[in-house]
Design an enzyme around this catalytic site. Sequence first.
Site, PDB file in Angstrom:
ATOM      1  N   LYS A   1      -9.955  38.418 -72.705  1.00 21.57           N
ATOM      2  CA  LYS A   1      -9.146  37.263 -73.119  1.00 21.57           C
ATOM      3  C   LYS A   1      -8.786  37.381 -74.589  1.00 21.57           C
ATOM      4  CE  LYS A   1      -9.011  32.408 -71.748  1.00 21.57           C
ATOM      5  NZ  LYS A   1      -8.095  32.491 -70.603  1.00 21.57           N
TER       6      LYS A   1
ATOM      7  N   ARG B   1     -18.166  36.230 -71.091  1.00 27.50           N
ATOM      8  CA  ARG B   1     -16.828  36.840 -71.069  1.00 27.50           C
ATOM      9  C   ARG B   1     -16.376  37.178 -72.483  1.00 27.50           C
ATOM     10  NH1 ARG B   1     -12.477  33.549 -67.775  1.00 27.50           N
ATOM     11  NH2 ARG B   1     -12.385  32.283 -69.654  1.00 27.50           N
TER      12      ARG B   1
ATOM     13  N   GLU C   1      -2.041  38.866 -61.216  1.00 24.89           N
ATOM     14  CA  GLU C   1      -2.319  37.439 -61.417  1.00 24.89           C
ATOM     15  C   GLU C   1      -1.120  36.767 -62.056  1.00 24.89           C
ATOM     16  OE1 GLU C   1      -5.212  36.189 -64.384  1.00 24.89           O
ATOM     17  OE2 GLU C   1      -5.051  38.095 -65.432  1.00 24.89           O
TER      18      GLU C   1
HETATM   19  C1  PLP Z   1      -8.123  32.222 -69.209  1.00 28.28           C
HETATM   20  C2  PLP Z   1      -7.331  32.933 -68.185  1.00 28.28           C
HETATM   21  C3  PLP Z   1      -7.479  32.652 -66.815  1.00 28.28           C
HETATM   22  C4  PLP Z   1      -8.325  31.523 -66.282  1.00 28.28           C
HETATM   23  O1  PLP Z   1      -9.693  31.665 -66.508  1.00 28.28           O
HETATM   24  P1  PLP Z   1     -10.656  30.404 -66.391  1.00 28.28           P
HETATM   25  O2  PLP Z   1     -11.972  30.940 -66.828  1.00 28.28           O
HETATM   26  O3  PLP Z   1     -10.670  29.962 -64.986  1.00 28.28           O
HETATM   27  O4  PLP Z   1     -10.114  29.364 -67.297  1.00 28.28           O
HETATM   28  C5  PLP Z   1      -6.761  33.429 -65.918  1.00 28.28           C
HETATM   29  N1  PLP Z   1      -5.937  34.413 -66.324  1.00 28.28           N
HETATM   30  C6  PLP Z   1      -5.756  34.698 -67.629  1.00 28.28           C
HETATM   31  C7  PLP Z   1      -4.827  35.786 -68.011  1.00 28.28           C
HETATM   32  C8  PLP Z   1      -6.447  33.967 -68.603  1.00 28.28           C
HETATM   33  O5  PLP Z   1      -6.261  34.248 -69.901  1.00 28.28           O
END
Ligand code: PLP
Length: 338
Positions: free
Chosen positions: A183, A80, A219
Amino acid sequence: MVEIDWSKLGFAYTPTRSHIRYHWKDGKWDAGALVQKDTIEMSIAAGCLHYGQEAFEGLKVFRQKDGKVVAFRPDRNAERMQRTAVRTVMPPVPTEMFLDALDRVVRDNIDYVPPYGTGCSMYVRPLLIGSGPQIGVAPAHEYDFLMMVMPMGDYYKGGIKPVRAIIFDEYDRAAPNGTGDIKIGGNYAASLYAHEKAHGMGFPVELYLDSATHTKVDEFATSNFVAIAKDGTYVTVDSRSVLPSVTNLSLQQLSRDLGHKVEVRTVPYEELGTFAEIGACGTAVVVTPVYEIVRGDTTIRVGSPDVCGPRLQELHDMLQDIQFGRAPDAHGWCHEIK
Ligand SMILES: *Cc1c(COP(=O)(O)O)cnc(C)c1O
């Protein structure tokens, strides 16, 4: 030996013995080194400071029942972060280097990995930044990749607590063709104001609808939307603006293992009230049940304010059992730190 009262740990920065840091220059990464000081020196013109060239990750390390120390699916976080790096024009960190960094920094801080039975874990925060000076708008010429670790408390010491969520129609998190699926700190900067506002109003989480039409679920601010339909189907969102969560992927697999249907699709806002259970999922807490969603004058009620719904509870427990080594790791998700 470190003296830590594991029962008092929360989710906060705790300095540890070291972090590991690698530098990228002239087209390549150096071999990396453990650094004891938890500060960084860089140019005041560093690209990350001016134009936000910054990517991060979050994953966890667990001390298992038999004493083994494992990281949960770190290869997924490495991949990722590579996608994030490409989108923000930073040099991707190869998976092998990411895992090497993880092994080295956890080994050096092994006494900060909480004992089995405390419910605590070690949180790992990888960071990739443009650290070279860059005043003209362009990618930086030098980068730093670092990984810091910190012990983290058992979020649900007293059992999983359902929360209320709010939908704001006056703030968006991610543009339709923007950066919601990677991210980066920039996404968090963009949502911090609404986050603080939600907190002030008594809502621990905000739910975002798609920015273009505000008719479909995207989300939560920092976690994926998951739901259990009345027929038992696991439902989650397919959207270009959603960050692909490793926890969500894992819960989908566990649902299939249990013989349940899994749907990754568009979720219209109108459908929210039809679900048996709704949750917010991510590394930090696995899953937080959401019992109420407020949008303006409308309140949607889903499940009990007192206890987690049975299916999300079951999935939460299954995942934690694998992470803490109480259940077989059938999918090979645990990476042992040797
Ligand atoms: C990090 C994050 C998540 C969760 O991802 P995981 O890999 O399950 O920790 C979900 N939404 C956003 C916006 C994030 O930054």
